[in-house]
Design an enzyme around this catalytic site. Structure first.
Site, PDB file in Angstrom:
ATOM      1  N   SER A  56       0.857  -1.183   0.000  1.00  0.00           N
ATOM      2  CA  SER A  56       0.000   0.000   0.000  1.00  0.00           C
ATOM      3  C   SER A  56       0.898   1.240   0.000  1.00  0.00           C
ATOM      4  O   SER A  56       1.832   1.316   0.803  1.00  0.00           O
ATOM      5  CB  SER A  56      -0.906   0.020   1.240  1.00  0.00           C
TER       6      SER A  56
ATOM      7  N   ALA B   7       6.974  -2.311  11.333  1.00  0.00           N
ATOM      8  CA  ALA B   7       5.742  -1.681  10.863  1.00  0.00           C
ATOM      9  C   ALA B   7       5.995  -0.213  10.571  1.00  0.00           C
ATOM     10  O   ALA B   7       6.791   0.443  11.252  1.00  0.00           O
ATOM     11  CB  ALA B   7       4.627  -1.824  11.895  1.00  0.00           C
ATOM     12  N   LYS B   8       5.291   0.312   9.564  1.00  0.00           N
ATOM     13  CA  LYS B   8       5.408   1.729   9.222  1.00  0.00           C
ATOM     14  C   LYS B   8       5.044   2.602  10.412  1.00  0.00           C
ATOM     15  O   LYS B   8       5.717   3.596  10.708  1.00  0.00           O
ATOM     16  CB  LYS B   8       4.470   2.062   8.055  1.00  0.00           C
ATOM     17  N   ARG B   9       3.944   2.209  11.095  1.00  0.00           N
ATOM     18  CA  ARG B   9       3.444   3.072  12.174  1.00  0.00           C
ATOM     19  C   ARG B   9       4.410   3.156  13.354  1.00  0.00           C
ATOM     20  O   ARG B   9       4.329   4.079  14.171  1.00  0.00           O
ATOM     21  CB  ARG B   9       2.080   2.574  12.660  1.00  0.00           C
TER      22      ARG B   9
END
Length: 284
Positions: A13, A245-247
């Site tokens: 994404s 994770a990106k977050r």
């Protein structure tokens, strides 16, 4: 497997920069296709309109090239909205989906599970009468799969993961969301349709998506779609065993590119199991 017939994919994404966890998954999927004389596909899952950005798409293309991965594509989910709508209409005509008007806060308030526990939607809106539904259709709503009806129609299902037969059991996930006002298709619906449309034969992805495969197998049966072979792999984890994770601000591939690191050398090191300091491979 017959050489030349294998098709794998990588489907990020464009909501942030790729990190080493993405690189690990992309390399495994790419190498599986190459080993079997097949094709590695790139799909951009860009239907999150509030967070998807063109600059992240460009970054994904640059990162894969930097790693030395060759691919066919990309295909963009945003160009396939009509196919998602048609599938949802088909499920609606089969009586397998219903509109849900509950907010997240209302759902949380109706549940009594321990804090942090995974829970399924309690089916509140499934019990609305046709008249009640009609009166509320002007309100914001999503569309949920009636899991009990869907399972009754589909019957027993299974798939193969690393050649091992797995009995599908999506029931614990409850009436999953298939579409929302801000997303024309949920991950479950879009990925199932996209893999079939692209002729994907083998899905190489992280074990964190293993549970989702139960739902995808059900949707394949309901929509008459082929079932790929699955190969869920262990995840790369950082300090404390948390998956990248990106977050959580996992170090990006772009930052390593800018710093002058050799992407092909990094990919080869990952293939050999040589992980950067602080990273480890989660145990199955």
């Amino acid at each position: 497997m017959s050489p030349g017939q294998v098709r794998t994919r990588f489907a990020p994404s464009p909501t942030g920069a790729l990190h080493l966890g993405h690189a690990w998954s992309a390399i495994l999927s790419h190498d599986f296709a190459v080993t079997h004389g097949g094709t590695f596909l790139l799909r951009i899952e860009d239907i999150d309109g509030t967070r998807s950005r063109p600059d992240h798409v460009a970054g994904i293309l640059d990162d894969l090239a930097w790693l030395g991965l060759r691919f066919e594509g990309p295909v963009f989910q945003s160009e396939r909205l009509a196919s998602y709508a048609a599938a949802l209409d088909r499920l609606r005509a089969m009586g397998l989906v219903y509109p849900c008007f509950c907010t997240r806060a209302e759902i949380a308030a109706s549940l009594s599970a321990p804090h942090g526990a995974a829970v399924a939607y309690p089916g509140t809106c499934r019990r609305l009468t046709p008249a009640e539904v009609q009166a509320r259709m002007g309100e914001p709503h999503c569309w949920r799969l009636d899991m009990a009806r869907a399972l009754a129609l589909a019957g027993p299902l299974a798939w193969f993961d690393h050649g091992r037969r797995v009995e599908a059991d999506p029931a614990p996930q409850g009436d999953v969301v298939l579409a929302r006002k801000d997303a024309p298709a949920s991950y479950h619906l879009a990925v199932t349709l996209d893999d079939a449309a692209q002729g994907v034969t083998d899905i190489v992805r992280g074990v964190d998506l293993f549970d989702a495969t139960h739902v995808h197998r059900l949707l394949q049966a309901l929509l008459g779609l082929p079932t790929p072979r699955y190969h869920h792999h262990p995840l790369l984890t950082g300090p404390g065993g948390r998956r990248l994770a990106k977050r959580d601000g996992a170090p990006s591939l772009a930052a390593q590119r800018v710093a002058g690191q050799d992407g092909r050398a990094l990919a080869d090191a990952l293939r050999r199991g040589e992980l950067p300091a602080g990273l480890s491979l989660a145990k199955p």
